[in-house]
Design an enzyme around this catalytic site. Structure first.
Site, PDB file in Angstrom:
ATOM      1  N   SER A  31       0.838  -1.214   0.000  1.00 36.67           N
ATOM      2  CA  SER A  31       0.000   0.000   0.000  1.00 36.67           C
ATOM      3  C   SER A  31       0.865   1.252   0.000  1.00 36.67           C
ATOM      4  O   SER A  31       0.602   2.219  -0.727  1.00 36.67           O
ATOM      5  CB  SER A  31      -0.893   0.014   1.245  1.00 36.67           C
ATOM      6  OG  SER A  31      -1.799  -1.056   1.211  1.00 36.67           O
ATOM      7  N   ASP A 327      -6.593  -8.415   4.506  1.00 34.44           N
ATOM      8  CA  ASP A 327      -5.827  -9.245   3.564  1.00 34.44           C
ATOM      9  C   ASP A 327      -5.236 -10.487   4.230  1.00 34.44           C
ATOM     10  O   ASP A 327      -4.700 -11.365   3.545  1.00 34.44           O
ATOM     11  CB  ASP A 327      -4.689  -8.425   2.940  1.00 34.44           C
ATOM     12  CG  ASP A 327      -5.214  -7.330   2.019  1.00 34.44           C
ATOM     13  OD1 ASP A 327      -6.334  -7.480   1.498  1.00 34.44           O
ATOM     14  OD2 ASP A 327      -4.503  -6.329   1.832  1.00 34.44           O
TER      15      ASP A 327
HETATM   16  C1  S3P Z   1      -5.550  -1.544  -0.043  1.00 32.64           C
HETATM   17  C2  S3P Z   1      -6.780  -1.620   0.546  1.00 32.64           C
HETATM   18  C3  S3P Z   1      -7.510  -2.869   0.770  1.00 32.64           C
HETATM   19  C4  S3P Z   1      -6.611  -4.094   0.620  1.00 32.64           C
HETATM   20  C5  S3P Z   1      -5.712  -3.999  -0.567  1.00 32.64           C
HETATM   21  C6  S3P Z   1      -4.830  -2.757  -0.495  1.00 32.64           C
HETATM   22  C7  S3P Z   1      -4.923  -0.227  -0.213  1.00 32.64           C
HETATM   23  O1  S3P Z   1      -8.553  -2.976  -0.155  1.00 32.64           O
HETATM   24  O2  S3P Z   1      -7.393  -5.265   0.540  1.00 32.64           O
HETATM   25  O3  S3P Z   1      -4.881  -5.139  -0.650  1.00 32.64           O
HETATM   26  O4  S3P Z   1      -3.705  -0.156  -0.468  1.00 32.64           O
HETATM   27  O5  S3P Z   1      -5.631   0.789  -0.094  1.00 32.64           O
HETATM   28  P1  S3P Z   1      -9.992  -2.277   0.143  1.00 32.64           P
HETATM   29  O6  S3P Z   1      -9.733  -0.882   0.442  1.00 32.64           O
HETATM   30  O7  S3P Z   1     -10.772  -2.491  -1.117  1.00 32.64           O
HETATM   31  O8  S3P Z   1     -10.555  -3.048   1.292  1.00 32.64           O
END
Ligand code: S3P
Length: 447
Positions: A31, A327
């Site tokens: 992220s 995750d």
């Molecule tokens: C992420 C947010 C999450 C996560 C993804 C990465 C991000 O998804 O599952 O692997 O970097 O903002 P969601 O915001 O759709 O839950």
């Protein structure tokens, strides 16, 4: 020697004849890596990034930012980003190929929404099944227009609006990607863009926007977290150190808990409270995890984790805190499969729209490995083995989902018969060094 055909599925089987041991680090947080490249590309001047995750998802973001005018280079171990300034993104010359990456897609849709740009997004079979309506809705309210495939999916073409219309938006789904898309659109929008999140999700966008100098304020109110961003921001280039990804650390963590005699150290793991839910849950299940040397790296809390084999007890989680470990559920299911007693994990509807339908795919894979489990509309119940090796002896369909592949590779470490992942290539989206790291801990790859 025959050339390796990279277009052919690459099966993977991990096994171990003894305890896991050693010290390892996990790659940079996915992220934070995406956001470092995106914000660096919007700052005027040079942003330097250390510890960037060099996985396929992040490289898709880098390619897209280059296609829109940023200069991004890797020199030695550092990434250098020369940004174009907020509002300065250029029309890409061809479709943006997002591969497997939902984060790249949704956050870039936000960025483009307030630029005078027309862009087409394409992705692989997994990404092309994922819902984009959740970002199309708020970005349309800001003035962008979209032509999407049926069901609001990729391939889609969007046209940004400049100037866009500032928005106050209450998230209908707990999603950091939707929150971030709206905030990134707000960067080049006059006035205040406000996101209200009734359920807190990962806050890297807020922290990093502030770090890059945007006027962003977070307030806790009865309706939730209220995030206010002042538009037409000017971002200042930064020097960024990306901490290790807690979502990647989850795999060696559970592996050490379930393989008898194991004692490992995972260094430099991000411990941001909006991400660290798994550590708390595994500790509540009886997991022997010691959080050591807590410190701050680049404005994010980080620690080293000592993890020792443990007798785990099943747990019931209603899902109230699901966002802080969203995750990590697939590998938590594996921990539950090795625990004493049953676990019931609910409130997980979002898992159905990840890289695969993670509830259905995990339930099918666990059943194939001889784990008693029941799929629920919003979660799963799992009856654990009490620590005994699981039957195993299955080939698991990973459905282009890196976390499914890694979860079952870990499960195979505590199975009587080998567990084979049909195709391990998706692991390279988030954790290209996964197999090498597991080997360093003592696992054998029978691929
Ligand atoms: C992420 C947010 C999450 C996560 C993804 C990465 C991000 O998804 O599952 O692997 O970097 O903002 P969601 O915001 O759709 O839950």
């Amino acid at each position: 020697m025959d050339a390796v055909d990279s277009s052919a599925p690459q099966p993977l089987t991990l096994a171990t004849t003894g305890p896991l041991s050693g010290r390892v680090t996990v790659p940079g947080d996915k992220s934070i890596s995406h956001r470092s490249l995106m914000l660096g590309a919007l700052a005027v001047g040079e942003t330097v990034i250390t510890g960037l995750l060099e996985g396929e998802d992040v490289l898709a973001t880098a390619a897209a930012m280059r296609a829109m005018g940023a200069i991004i280079e890797r020199r030695e171990a550092r990434w250098h980003v020369h940004g174009v300034g907020v509002g300065g993104l250029l029309q890409p010359g061809q479709a943006l190929d997002m591969g497997n990456s939902g984060t790249s897609t949704r956050l870039l849709m936000g960025l483009i929404a307030s630029h005078p740009i027309t862009a087409t997004f394409v992705g692989d079979a997994s990404l092309s099944k994922r819902p984009m309506g959740r970002v199309i809705d708020p970005l349309s309210l800001m003035g962008a227009s979209f032509t999407a495939s049926p069901g609001g999916r990729l391939p889609l073409t969007m046209q940004g609006r400049c100037p866009a219309v500032p928005l106050r938006y209450t998230l209908p789904v707990a999603s950091a990607q939707v929150k971030s898309a709206v905030l990134l659109a707000g960067l080049n929008t006059p006035g205040q863009t406000v996101v209200v999140e009734p359920v807190a999700t990962r806050d890297h966008s807020e922290r990093m926007l502030q770090g890059f100098g945007a006027a962003l304020n977070v307030e806790q109110a009865p309706e939730g977290r209220i995030i206010t961003l002042m538009g037409e921001a000017e971002l200042r280039p930064q020097t960024i150190t990306v901490p290790g990804d807690p979502s990647s650390a989850a795999f060696p963590m559970v592996a050490a808990l379930i393989v008898p005699g194991s004692d490992i150290m995972i260094e430099n793991v991000g411990m941001n409270p909006t991400r660290a839910g798994l550590v708390t849950v595994l500790q509540a299940m009886g997991g022997d995890i010691t959080v050591m040397n807590p410190r701050s790296v680049g404005g994010e809390p980080v620690a080293d984790l000592r993890v020792r084999h443990s007798v785990l007890t099943g747990i019931d989680l209603p899902g109230d805190d699901a966002a802080a470990m969203i995750d990590e559920y697939p590998v938590l299911f594996v921990a539950a499969a090795c625990a004493q007693g049953s676990s019931q994990l609910r409130g997980l509807e979002e898992l159905r729209v990840k890289e695969s339908d993670r509830i259905a795919v995990m339930a099918a894979g666990l059943a194939a490995c001889g784990v008693p489990c029941k799929e629920l509309a919003d979660g799963i119940t799992i009856t654990g083995s009490g620590g005994d090796p699981l039957p195993g002896g299955a080939t698991i369909a990973a459905h282009l989902d890196h976390r499914i592949a890694m979860s079952f590779a870990v499960l195979g470490l505590n199975a009587r018969a080998p567990v084979t992942i049909d195709d391990s290539r998706p692991i390279a989206t988030s954790f290209p060094t996964f197999v090498a790291m597991m080997q360093a801990l003592g696992a054998e790859s029978q691929a």
